[in-house]
Design an enzyme around this catalytic site. Structure first.
Site, PDB file in Angstrom:
ATOM      1  N   GLU A   1      49.550  70.908  51.986  1.00 61.65           N
ATOM      2  CA  GLU A   1      49.503  69.968  53.314  1.00 61.65           C
ATOM      3  C   GLU A   1      50.438  70.502  53.976  1.00 61.65           C
ATOM      4  O   GLU A   1      51.864  70.530  53.550  1.00 61.65           O
ATOM      5  CB  GLU A   1      49.888  68.640  52.627  1.00 61.65           C
ATOM      6  CG  GLU A   1      48.945  67.793  51.792  1.00 61.65           C
ATOM      7  CD  GLU A   1      49.474  66.602  51.071  1.00 61.65           C
ATOM      8  OE1 GLU A   1      50.391  66.017  51.708  1.00 61.65           O
ATOM      9  OE2 GLU A   1      48.987  66.247  49.976  1.00 61.65           O
TER      10      GLU A   1
ATOM     11  N   LEU B   1      44.763  65.813  52.588  1.00 59.13           N
ATOM     12  CA  LEU B   1      46.040  65.122  52.173  1.00 59.13           C
ATOM     13  C   LEU B   1      45.267  64.629  50.719  1.00 59.13           C
ATOM     14  O   LEU B   1      45.138  63.356  50.660  1.00 59.13           O
ATOM     15  CB  LEU B   1      46.243  64.014  53.140  1.00 59.13           C
ATOM     16  CG  LEU B   1      47.869  63.275  52.794  1.00 59.13           C
ATOM     17  CD1 LEU B   1      48.633  62.704  53.887  1.00 59.13           C
ATOM     18  CD2 LEU B   1      47.908  62.610  51.558  1.00 59.13           C
ATOM     19  N   ALA B   2      45.408  65.286  49.604  1.00 61.35           N
ATOM     20  CA  ALA B   2      44.672  65.085  48.377  1.00 61.35           C
ATOM     21  C   ALA B   2      45.265  65.940  47.644  1.00 61.35           C
ATOM     22  O   ALA B   2      44.862  66.963  47.284  1.00 61.35           O
ATOM     23  CB  ALA B   2      43.313  65.017  48.576  1.00 61.35           C
ATOM     24  N   GLU B   3      46.355  65.202  46.506  1.00 62.18           N
ATOM     25  CA  GLU B   3      47.030  66.362  45.621  1.00 62.18           C
ATOM     26  C   GLU B   3      46.113  66.836  44.522  1.00 62.18           C
ATOM     27  O   GLU B   3      46.058  68.051  44.322  1.00 62.18           O
ATOM     28  CB  GLU B   3      48.141  65.587  45.011  1.00 62.18           C
ATOM     29  CG  GLU B   3      49.332  65.264  46.230  1.00 62.18           C
ATOM     30  CD  GLU B   3      49.143  64.347  46.991  1.00 62.18           C
ATOM     31  OE1 GLU B   3      49.755  64.162  47.982  1.00 62.18           O
ATOM     32  OE2 GLU B   3      48.285  63.260  46.846  1.00 62.18           O
TER      33      GLU B   3
ATOM     34  N   GLN C   1      53.870  68.432  48.540  1.00 61.28           N
ATOM     35  CA  GLN C   1      54.753  68.304  49.591  1.00 61.28           C
ATOM     36  C   GLN C   1      55.920  67.539  49.201  1.00 61.28           C
ATOM     37  O   GLN C   1      57.103  68.005  49.418  1.00 61.28           O
ATOM     38  CB  GLN C   1      54.124  67.560  50.658  1.00 61.28           C
ATOM     39  CG  GLN C   1      54.939  67.817  52.028  1.00 61.28           C
ATOM     40  CD  GLN C   1      54.108  67.123  53.228  1.00 61.28           C
ATOM     41  OE1 GLN C   1      54.178  65.769  53.473  1.00 61.28           O
ATOM     42  NE2 GLN C   1      53.494  68.039  53.829  1.00 61.28           N
ATOM     43  N   PHE C   2      55.816  66.478  48.342  1.00 62.20           N
ATOM     44  CA  PHE C   2      57.041  65.931  47.614  1.00 62.20           C
ATOM     45  C   PHE C   2      56.735  65.631  46.154  1.00 62.20           C
ATOM     46  O   PHE C   2      55.536  65.195  45.790  1.00 62.20           O
ATOM     47  CB  PHE C   2      57.420  64.523  48.251  1.00 62.20           C
ATOM     48  CG  PHE C   2      58.101  64.694  49.430  1.00 62.20           C
ATOM     49  CD1 PHE C   2      59.247  64.994  49.849  1.00 62.20           C
ATOM     50  CD2 PHE C   2      57.180  64.748  50.805  1.00 62.20           C
ATOM     51  CE1 PHE C   2      59.937  64.777  51.113  1.00 62.20           C
ATOM     52  CE2 PHE C   2      57.728  64.752  51.893  1.00 62.20           C
ATOM     53  CZ  PHE C   2      59.289  64.825  51.964  1.00 62.20           C
TER      54      PHE C   2
ATOM     55  N   ASP D   1      57.454  63.048  44.756  1.00 64.72           N
ATOM     56  CA  ASP D   1      57.139  61.753  44.313  1.00 64.72           C
ATOM     57  C   ASP D   1      55.601  61.507  44.444  1.00 64.72           C
ATOM     58  O   ASP D   1      54.974  60.583  43.952  1.00 64.72           O
ATOM     59  CB  ASP D   1      57.771  60.910  45.548  1.00 64.72           C
ATOM     60  CG  ASP D   1      59.339  61.280  45.504  1.00 64.72           C
ATOM     61  OD1 ASP D   1      60.004  60.535  45.186  1.00 64.72           O
ATOM     62  OD2 ASP D   1      59.567  62.650  45.980  1.00 64.72           O
TER      63      ASP D   1
ATOM     64  N   ILE E   1      53.171  63.699  43.472  1.00 62.47           N
ATOM     65  CA  ILE E   1      52.452  64.641  42.421  1.00 62.47           C
ATOM     66  C   ILE E   1      51.405  63.893  41.608  1.00 62.47           C
ATOM     67  O   ILE E   1      50.501  64.558  41.062  1.00 62.47           O
ATOM     68  CB  ILE E   1      53.530  65.583  41.655  1.00 62.47           C
ATOM     69  CG1 ILE E   1      52.724  66.720  41.362  1.00 62.47           C
ATOM     70  CG2 ILE E   1      54.145  64.648  40.499  1.00 62.47           C
ATOM     71  CD1 ILE E   1      53.694  67.646  40.582  1.00 62.47           C
TER      72      ILE E   1
ATOM     73  N   HIS F   1      60.745  59.451  48.228  1.00 61.29           N
ATOM     74  CA  HIS F   1      61.232  60.900  48.529  1.00 61.29           C
ATOM     75  C   HIS F   1      62.355  61.334  47.774  1.00 61.29           C
ATOM     76  O   HIS F   1      62.988  62.542  48.105  1.00 61.29           O
ATOM     77  CB  HIS F   1      61.477  61.019  50.016  1.00 61.29           C
ATOM     78  CG  HIS F   1      60.300  60.726  51.005  1.00 61.29           C
ATOM     79  ND1 HIS F   1      59.955  59.276  51.543  1.00 61.29           N
ATOM     80  CD2 HIS F   1      59.398  61.562  51.594  1.00 61.29           C
ATOM     81  CE1 HIS F   1      58.834  59.481  51.977  1.00 61.29           C
ATOM     82  NE2 HIS F   1      58.571  60.741  52.063  1.00 61.29           N
TER      83      HIS F   1
END
Length: 707
Positions: A395, A436-438, A460-461, A463, A465, A508
């Protein structure tokens, strides 16, 4: 709208092909029945059947090229796997769990098809994980074609990917993510939905509106998705015609296709299930009436494509082949004792070995000291310049999703700027944004890695994952092991982690590394200095295992951990700790953002006459036990510290092992220092209370010295 008029249909099936379909259908059912008997004899430990799906699968197999196209199957695909080339013997070796099982070496349940010669990728039990991996494998075809890498990666012209599923599994979110990605990418992947109306006991109408997933996807056709609905999956001719159209669509690079075939499930879901508990006698009778093991030979006999004596001969030949294969499998040896430890990691590329240890080389002191973020960026650029197979995505990772605007904008390059400039230098085919999809990021990375690319992706973070957890734990980490070293996925997952942000709050600031160090097959890295981040990232990229590369975002732009760019050959091996500070009175074992806090407190303690040694682990799996033992024996007092919460944290394992193996080297109990067992709060004063501070370290040093 897709124009199916221009898509070639199926070739007319020859008599030999029709009889060949019957042989596959009958053989698949006989293999199922022989396994069921073996289960009742306690010679097979689990059995799940493909009964009723055989016609759809056997017809589909005629449309693909085993060994050239790629296949991501699910557990009912016995007839498909058999038609592609998996023999009855190999299937039975899996059902008895023999060490000679070529798919898994006795490590997986039967029905988990895998064959690297045929490009049947390792199948797993979690339903739906295969979708994104298949899209990644199809994406690899396109990216290789664009970069001129097809020959280097062993790809053939016109390759496509097949991914199969039952009707229940398309309820999974990853199915919808996969279709979304496939359509956006125009990936040459065919989704085959084998709709038998039930997911164990749950009927399709409970799964999604209308009980027809193909109907829900019709609105995607204007964007390149070919949808072929309401195919009679018990009719090999209708099945072959539909799948042939789907494959032609994908081979022509028009985009993905989806075929929904209505099949039956005349047996229970598995031998652990009894369908009589939830299917009426009338439903079961209707399924039996449509069963291709009955209908297809009857059609061939009626049409004159098969005589009664030929049908009798065919059955006798298949029965003899299946019985002989079973007898051979019955005598096959079980897996060797201790073999379960093989293939957890690459056995040819050892990132803990001396080939990856260039740390002692003198760094170039002429370049200015750089932050951790700068050196991560520099290392990515150096490695991508050297290896054209590296892909960077996630992302906001690209400078811009629309490259043409880079003439007037600076570009994003990650929310922390770790990937800034990569797209400008290496192009949009190698550096790109994901949805936007881990799970999408990791699942696609697995498919790309399986085809030979080296994905270095960003979550991205830390948190966020968790949507990717199933792809990480149940897929990425065990592909090499569960396939008995026939497949691998050496993906690098870069993940910013941790707090000390003054306002990061709950979503975060969290850690949680112990969740991942608990996963066999996954390397976990956690640097505290810029130069270490550079050396360890290069090792992560060049090694042949999946790596979770955790980057403490608090340290991205700190000045105390800056370092000179050590250059493109600099590597630090995994499992090699760094002595951050020498001391004689007590030892601190830590990593990440708490290293500097431990050092700050040690300087204060020194003024009080207390000498503190600090060991920075740098990698958490593997970790440097020899260095741990060395410092414990030296000072005889030890504090294990980390930023994550105390209970069930990473330090608990270290403390337990020290107490177990070095008990008589200790002059005091092993102590731990960590965050409070709560969430990280938004207000800085609360965050300071929750996370370990230098004052907490100092007090811990004093207390440990007093014991």
């Amino acid at each position: 709208m897709v124009n199916t008029e221009t898509i070639p249909g199926a070739c007319t099936l020859s008599r030999e092909e029709k009889v060949g379909l019957l042989r596959t259908i009958y053989a698949s059912r006989r293999i199922d029945d022989r396994e069921i008997t073996g289960k009742r004899q306690n010679k097979v430990y689990f059995q799940i059947n493909g009964a009723g799906h055989e016609a759809f699968q056997a017809a589909a197999a005629l449309c693909f090229r085993p060994g050239q196209d790629w296949f991501f199957l699910y557990y009912r695909d016995r007839a498909l796997a058999h038609a592609l080339g998996v023999s009855a013997r190999d299937m039975f070796l899996g059902s008895v769990g023999s060490g000679l099982d070529p798919a898994t070496g006795g490590r997986m349940m039967p029905g988990h098809w895998s064959d690297d010669r045929l490009n049947i990728f390792s199948t797993s039990s979690p339903t739906g994980t295969q979708f994104l991996q298949a899209v990644g494998a199809a994406e690899a075809i396109l990216r290789a074609e664009r970069e001129g890498l097809s020959a280097r990666l062993g790809m053939t012209e016109g390759e496509v990917v097949l991914v199969t599923t039952g009707d229940g599994t398309v309820s999974e979110g990853e199915f919808w993510e996969a279709v979304n990605n496939a359509v956006n990418l125009k990936a040459p992947v065919v989704f085959l939905v084998e709709d038998n109306g039930y997911a164990i006991s749950v009927p399709t109408e409970v799964q999604y509106p209308g009980a027809n997933v193909a109907a829900l996807l019709k609105g995607w056709e204007p964007h390149g998705l070919l949808v072929l609905d309401d195919v009679d999956g018990c009719d090999p001719v209708a099945s072959h015609e539909a799948v042939q159209k789907a494959v032609a669509h994908a081979r022509a690079r028009r985009g993905p296709a989806l075929v929904r075939g209505r099949v039956v499930r005349p047996y229970s879901h598995s031998l652990s299930d009894d369908e009589q508990l939830y299917k009426t006698p009338a439903q079961r009778a209707e399924e039996a009436r449509r069963d291709p093991i009955v209908t297809w030979p009857a059609r061939l006999l009626e049409a004159g494509d098969l005589t009664p004596s030929e049908w009798e001969t065919l059955r006798a030949e298949v029965d003899q082949e299946v019985d002989a294969a079973w007898q051979e499998a019955e005598q096959a040896p079980p897996p060797e004792s201790g073999s379960s430890f093989r293939h957890l990691y690459s056995e040819t590329v050892d990132p803990t070995g001396p080939a990856f240890d260039t740390e002692d080389r003198t760094p170039d002191q002429t370049n200015a000291a750089k932050t951790m973020l700068d050196l991560i960026n520099a290392t990515l650029k150096q490695e991508m310049a050297e290896n054209p197979l590296i892909l960077a995505f996630g992302e906001d990772v690209a400078d811009a999703s629309r490259p043409e605007i880079l003439e007037v904008v600076k570009g994003k390059g990650g929310v922390f700027k770790a990937t800034h400039g990569l797209q400008r230098q290496f192009g949009e085919n190698r550096v790109f944004n994901s949805p936007l999809a881990e799970a999408t990021i990791v699942g696609r990375a697995i498919g790309l890695a399986a085809r030979g690319f080296k994905p270095v992706v960003e979550i991205q973070f830390f948190d966020y994952i968790w949507p990717a957890m199933q792809q990480i734990r149940d897929e990425l980490a065990n592909i090499r092991w569960r396939s008995d070293n026939h497949f691998k996925a050496p993906v690098v997952l870069r993940v910013p982690i941790g707090g000390y942000l003054m306002g990061g709050a709950v979503y975060h600031s969290q850690c949680g590394e112990s969740t991942f160090t608990h996963i066999p097959g996954l390397r976990v890295v956690y640097p505290s200095r810029a130069v270490d981040a550079a050396g360890l990232l290069r090792t992560a990229i060049r090694c042949d295992d999946p790596v979770l590369f955790l980057e403490p975002k608090h340290l991205y732009r700190q000045t105390h951990n800056k370092g000179n760019d050590p250059g493109p050959g600099y590597m630090i091996p995994f499992g090699k700790a760094r002595l951050a500070r020498e001391g004689t009175d007590l030892s601190v074992i830590t990593y990440g953002s708490t290293v500097h806090r431990a050092v700050q407190a040690a300087r204060q303690a020194e003024a009080e006459g207390l000498s503190v040694e600090i060991l920075d682990l740098r990698t958490l799996s593997p970790y440097d036990w020899e260095a741990v033992a060395r410092t414990v024996r030296k000072t005889r007092r030890v504090l294990v510290a980390h930023e994550d919460t105390l209970q069930w944290g990473y330090g608990a394992e270290l403390a337990a092992r020290i107490a177990d193996e070095l008990f008589f080297e200790l002059d005091a109990p092993v102590k731990r220092l960590a965050a409070k067992d709560t969430w990280v709060a938004y207000h800085p004063s609360l965050e300071d209370e929750i996370l370990p501070q230098p004052s907490d370290f100092l007090e811990a040093y004093r207390a440990l010295a007093r014991i």
